[in-house]
Design a protein around this motif. Structure first.
Motif, PDB file in Angstrom:
ATOM      1  N   ALA A 176      66.594  -3.494  53.529  1.00 46.81           N
ATOM      2  CA  ALA A 176      67.401  -4.587  52.967  1.00 46.81           C
ATOM      3  C   ALA A 176      67.716  -4.288  51.499  1.00 46.81           C
ATOM      4  O   ALA A 176      68.870  -4.421  51.059  1.00 46.81           O
ATOM      5  CB  ALA A 176      66.660  -5.909  53.111  1.00 46.81           C
ATOM      6  N   LYS A 180      71.603  -3.303  50.385  1.00 48.74           N
ATOM      7  CA  LYS A 180      72.284  -4.217  49.467  1.00 48.74           C
ATOM      8  C   LYS A 180      72.679  -3.481  48.175  1.00 48.74           C
ATOM      9  O   LYS A 180      73.758  -3.699  47.640  1.00 48.74           O
ATOM     10  CB  LYS A 180      71.393  -5.418  49.135  1.00 48.74           C
ATOM     11  N   VAL A 186      74.155  -7.194  55.081  1.00 49.96           N
ATOM     12  CA  VAL A 186      72.919  -7.069  55.872  1.00 49.96           C
ATOM     13  C   VAL A 186      72.590  -8.394  56.560  1.00 49.96           C
ATOM     14  O   VAL A 186      72.525  -9.438  55.906  1.00 49.96           O
ATOM     15  CB  VAL A 186      71.735  -6.642  54.969  1.00 49.96           C
ATOM     16  N   VAL A 204      70.489 -11.245  51.744  1.00 46.96           N
ATOM     17  CA  VAL A 204      70.867 -10.953  53.133  1.00 46.96           C
ATOM     18  C   VAL A 204      71.253 -12.245  53.854  1.00 46.96           C
ATOM     19  O   VAL A 204      70.914 -13.335  53.397  1.00 46.96           O
ATOM     20  CB  VAL A 204      69.697 -10.278  53.894  1.00 46.96           C
TER      21      VAL A 204
END
Ligand code: CP
Length: 312
Positions: A176, A180, A186, A204
């Motif tokens: 994640a 990002k 995500v 996310v």
């Protein structure tokens, strides 16, 4: 900033440029895999210690292969036959190993923060996090990124669905963070009991519905239900989990036709992924394993071998 002389403790500490440098270097190392003699002298005279307090197939083997392909000396420290079983602490273990002048200690530990503790206590060497508890697994996220780049030639703008036992997954956290940083969209998906509230701080999207996560997804990352870390009951039965959150051919139809299926391993076949999909046309799971060697070569090289001039 150059990586030379630094630790690799998590994706959190890496800049987008650091990540790109590791990925570019990994690609250049893959050429060595095709040679008759898969070895270069780059890290001759350097010593890498693998200090694994948890089981591992892929990470430990690939760190050892990576070090050997770069001509470094490798030691696989066997925790179960070490003085740790007599009660020696992590700090004392680290300081004693440091006294033998290794250049890198690669550490996997059940507790989050163990590599960070070693980094504070052991001077004059680099610590690499090979997975700390439920916190981070940075080289897994890097090898995943390399695999995505191989297939999509970009990461920014892709829809990536990370599905499964998020709560116990260091792979989910590192991915994640990395995805990002490189501009991906995500989506995190799993049973509400297995999605921690804090995951939202990474920017996310969170859903409990697999259809929403998979719709138009470019990348599908399936995660293992980590029974060994689950101290409570998080879902009624494995069968129900599999029906709601297992990936099969029917659910694949929600994703883009060009989607790829990833899994860090080890796989619970028939639980989070149908065996047909684990090995089918969409699967890049074994490519991830191959890329693990390249990424770990790049990490060892950049922390140890490359001067700032060479990096530039
Ligand atoms: N992906 C991964 O970390 O696998 P191992 O536990 O086998 O190292």
């Amino acid at each position: 900033m150059a990586l030379h002389g630094r630790h690799l403790l998590g994706i959190e500490e890496l800049s987008g440029d650091d990540i790109k440098l590791i990925l570019t270097t990994s690609r250049s190392f893959r050429e060595i895999f095709t040679r008759a003699i898969k070895k270069v002298p780059t890290l001759r005279g350097k010593t890498v210690i693998n200090l694994f307090f948890e089981p591992s197939t892929r990470t430990r083997s690939s760190f050892e292969i990576a070090a050997k392909r770069l001509s470094a000396d490798t030691i696989n420290f066997n925790v179960s036959s070490s003085s740790i079983v007599k009660g020696e602490s992590l700090i004392d273990t680290g300081r004693n190993l440091q006294s033998m002048a290794p250049d890198i200690i690669v550490v996997r530990h059940t507790d989050a923060g163990a590599p960070h503790l070693l980094a504070r206590c052991c001077k004059g060497l680099s610590i690499v996090n090979a997975g700390d508890g439920m916190h981070e697994h940075p080289t897994q996220a890097l090898l995943d990124a390399l695999t995505i780049l191989d297939h999509k030639n970009k990461i920014g703008g892709l829809k990536v669905a990370i599905i499964g036992d998020i709560a116990h997954s260091r792979v989910a956290r590192s991915n994640a963070l990395l995805l990002k940083k490189l501009g991906a969209e995500v989506w995190i998906c799993g049973p509400p009991t297995l999605i921690p509230l804090e995951i939202r701080q990474y920017g996310v999207q969170v859903t409990f519905q697999m259809k929403e996560a998979l719709e138009d997804a470019d990348i599908i990352m399936m995660l293992r239900t980590q029974k060994e870390r689950q101290k409570e009951v998080f879902y009624p039965s494995v069968k129900e989990y599999s029906i709601l959150y297992g990936l099969n051919k029917q659910k694949m139809k929600w994703a883009k036709k060009t989607a790829i299926v990833m899994h860090p391993g080890p796989i619970n076949r028939g639980v989070e992924i149908d065996p047909e999909l684990a090995e089918g046309e969409y699967s890049v799971i074994l490519e991830q394993v191959t890329n693990g060697v390249a990424v770990r070569m790049a990490v060892l090289y950049l922390l140890l071998g490359a001067s700032e001039e060479m990096e530039a």
